[in-house]
Enzyme design. Structure first.
Site, PDB file in Angstrom:
ATOM      1  N   CYS A 219      -6.757 -26.861   9.661  1.00 33.51           N
ATOM      2  CA  CYS A 219      -5.510 -26.099   9.721  1.00 33.51           C
ATOM      3  C   CYS A 219      -4.499 -26.806  10.619  1.00 33.51           C
ATOM      4  CB  CYS A 219      -5.776 -24.675  10.221  1.00 33.51           C
ATOM      5  SG  CYS A 219      -6.012 -24.528  12.012  1.00 33.51           S
TER       6      CYS A 219
ATOM      7  N   CYS B 104     -12.429 -27.482  10.639  1.00 30.73           N
ATOM      8  CA  CYS B 104     -11.198 -26.862  10.125  1.00 30.73           C
ATOM      9  C   CYS B 104     -10.057 -27.871  10.159  1.00 30.73           C
ATOM     10  CB  CYS B 104     -10.842 -25.640  10.980  1.00 30.73           C
ATOM     11  SG  CYS B 104      -9.295 -24.820  10.506  1.00 30.73           S
TER      12      CYS B 104
ATOM     13  N   ASP C  76      -8.232  -7.292   1.897  1.00 31.10           N
ATOM     14  CA  ASP C  76      -7.217  -7.417   2.942  1.00 31.10           C
ATOM     15  C   ASP C  76      -7.800  -6.839   4.222  1.00 31.10           C
ATOM     16  OD1 ASP C  76      -5.488  -4.759   3.951  1.00 31.10           O
ATOM     17  OD2 ASP C  76      -6.712  -4.439   2.169  1.00 31.10           O
TER      18      ASP C  76
ATOM     19  N   CYS D  36      -5.697 -26.739  14.359  1.00 31.07           N
ATOM     20  CA  CYS D  36      -6.846 -27.581  14.691  1.00 31.07           C
ATOM     21  C   CYS D  36      -6.509 -29.065  14.604  1.00 31.07           C
ATOM     22  CB  CYS D  36      -8.021 -27.247  13.768  1.00 31.07           C
ATOM     23  SG  CYS D  36      -8.837 -25.675  14.161  1.00 31.07           S
TER      24      CYS D  36
ATOM     25  N   ASP E 233       0.858  -1.183   0.000  1.00 33.84           N
ATOM     26  CA  ASP E 233       0.000   0.000   0.000  1.00 33.84           C
ATOM     27  C   ASP E 233       0.895   1.234   0.000  1.00 33.84           C
ATOM     28  OD1 ASP E 233       0.789   0.367   2.623  1.00 33.84           O
ATOM     29  OD2 ASP E 233      -1.125  -0.184   3.492  1.00 33.84           O
TER      30      ASP E 233
END
Length: 376
Positions: free
Chosen positions: A311, A309, A271, A314, A89
């Site tokens: 991930c 989940c 974002d 998890c 940015d």
């Protein structure tokens, strides 16, 4: 550079190609403001949790370690050992967030550093030079983000100045990319639509910046004080005027529901610092809503954060363990929680893409848009 593969209503399924790879859209960009995710995640971690594109901040990296330092070390990709796409940015948001420390002029913005108070000047040319030194794939235009609500006359004047700044940004980035030794000669520029909460200013500004035929367009100045319904109204108003063949980026937004609703209104890039920030305070997102792992009810709960989940967190750790880590003040609590939340957001974008591929986005939106905004 950008190809629309499929649409469902106004929702778009696409692919964006840049020097450091391809990005499947809609996409959520993981925010590493100073070249790192707050919460101790490395570039290798980002790969593991499904990150496609990382976002860093021009203003902060200019202050430290310095964009010239990053350039001498090979650019931001090499510096942070991330070989995927990067968006930087422009520093324009600091025009908003550091309101008490800056003065806006036609030539640019005069800041007092939030770190040590030293004087800093940044205008369109400086922002492009810094981003060229960083070598990101996508450079964002330097703009002014105004507080919502703001007086109409001020917003109008700000829009006009932001347009003039954009013209200067385009010329300067073109110049920087042609210089011998440019870190990333393929770097492209996204313009930013502004206009506060005024539909007519938003549309006028979008029509003007679209004439510059940039690589993509951000929608800035939202989620900074206005009700969510107003943000959606502005997206609806802008839709017909945004170039259909260019990516659209809703900047700094937002909640899982915001992302689903943004996709429904034709947005491709998102974002937000929210998933990492919330994670550092034990607020975790799940497919049943958000939960706060500091709550006493999790003290003996040996289940994973989210049974739906897969991930890395998890698959291995329990709610009780993370509850303990937060209570004990262990840094691992933040790392694991940030990893889970960013995985959730990346997976949310992936499931949106899957729904679009299957022609089932409307059903996905109906099931999850409201559900994911609830607290457990």
């Amino acid at each position: 550079m950008f190809q629309i593969l499929k649409t469902q209503g106004r929702a778009r399924r696409g692919v964006f190609t840049c020097p450091h790879g391809t990005v499947q859209t809609p996409v959520f960009m993981n925010v590493g403001t100073q070249g790192a995710i707050k919460g101790a995640l490395s570039a290798r971690d980002l790969r593991e949790i499904g990150c496609q594109i990382e976002l860093s901040n021009t203003y902060h990296l200019h202050l430290r370690p310095g964009d010239e330092v990053v350039r001498t070390l090979g650019g931001l990709h090499r510096f942070m050992t991330w070989d995927g796409p990067i968006l930087t940015d422009s520093g324009g948001f600091q025009v908003f967030s550091l309101a008490s420390l800056r003065k806006i002029r036609e030539e640019g913005v005069y800041f007092a550093s939030h770190i040590d108070g030293r004087k800093i000047f940044m205008g369109p040319e400086e922002s492009m030079q810094i981003q060229s030194n960083l070598g990101s794939d996508i450079a964002m235009a330097f703009d002014e983000c105004v507080q919502n609500p703001a007086p109409y006359d001020y917003v109008k004047a700000s829009c006009e100045r932001t347009y003039r700044w954009l013209v200067r940004c385009k010329a300067e980035l073109d110049r920087c990319s042609r210089l011998p030794g440019a870190v990333n000669p393929g770097q492209v520029l996204f313009g930013i639509n502004q206009g506060g909460t005024y539909d007519d200013l938003r549309v006028w500004h979008m029509r003007e910046i679209a004439k510059l035929d940039l690589a993509g367009y951000g929608i800035g100045g939202l989620a900074v004080g206005e009700p969510t319904e107003v943000m959606y109204r502005i997206l609806d108003a802008l839709g017909p005027w945004m170039p259909a063949d260019k990516p659209r980026y809703l900047m700094g937004v937002g909640t899982p529901s915001n992302i689903i609703e943004g996709v429904a209104r034709g947005v491709d890039f998102f974002d937000c610092v929210m998933p990492a920030r919330n994670a550092r305070h034990a607020k975790l997102f799940t497919w049943d809503g958000a939960r706060n792992l500091k709550n006493a009810k999790y003290e003996r709960d040996d289940r994973s954060i989210d049974s739906k989940c897969d991930c890395p967190v998890c698959r291995r750790y329990s709610r009780a363990y993370l509850h303990h880590l937060f209570k004990a003040g262990e840094m691992l609590a933040m790392r694991l929680s940030v990893m889970h939340n960013l995985y959730f957001y990346n997976q949310l974008a992936a499931r949106i893409r899957e729904a679009l591929d299957a022609g089932q986005f409307d059903a996905f939106r109906a099931e999850y848009s409201e559900k994911l905004s609830q607290k457990i």
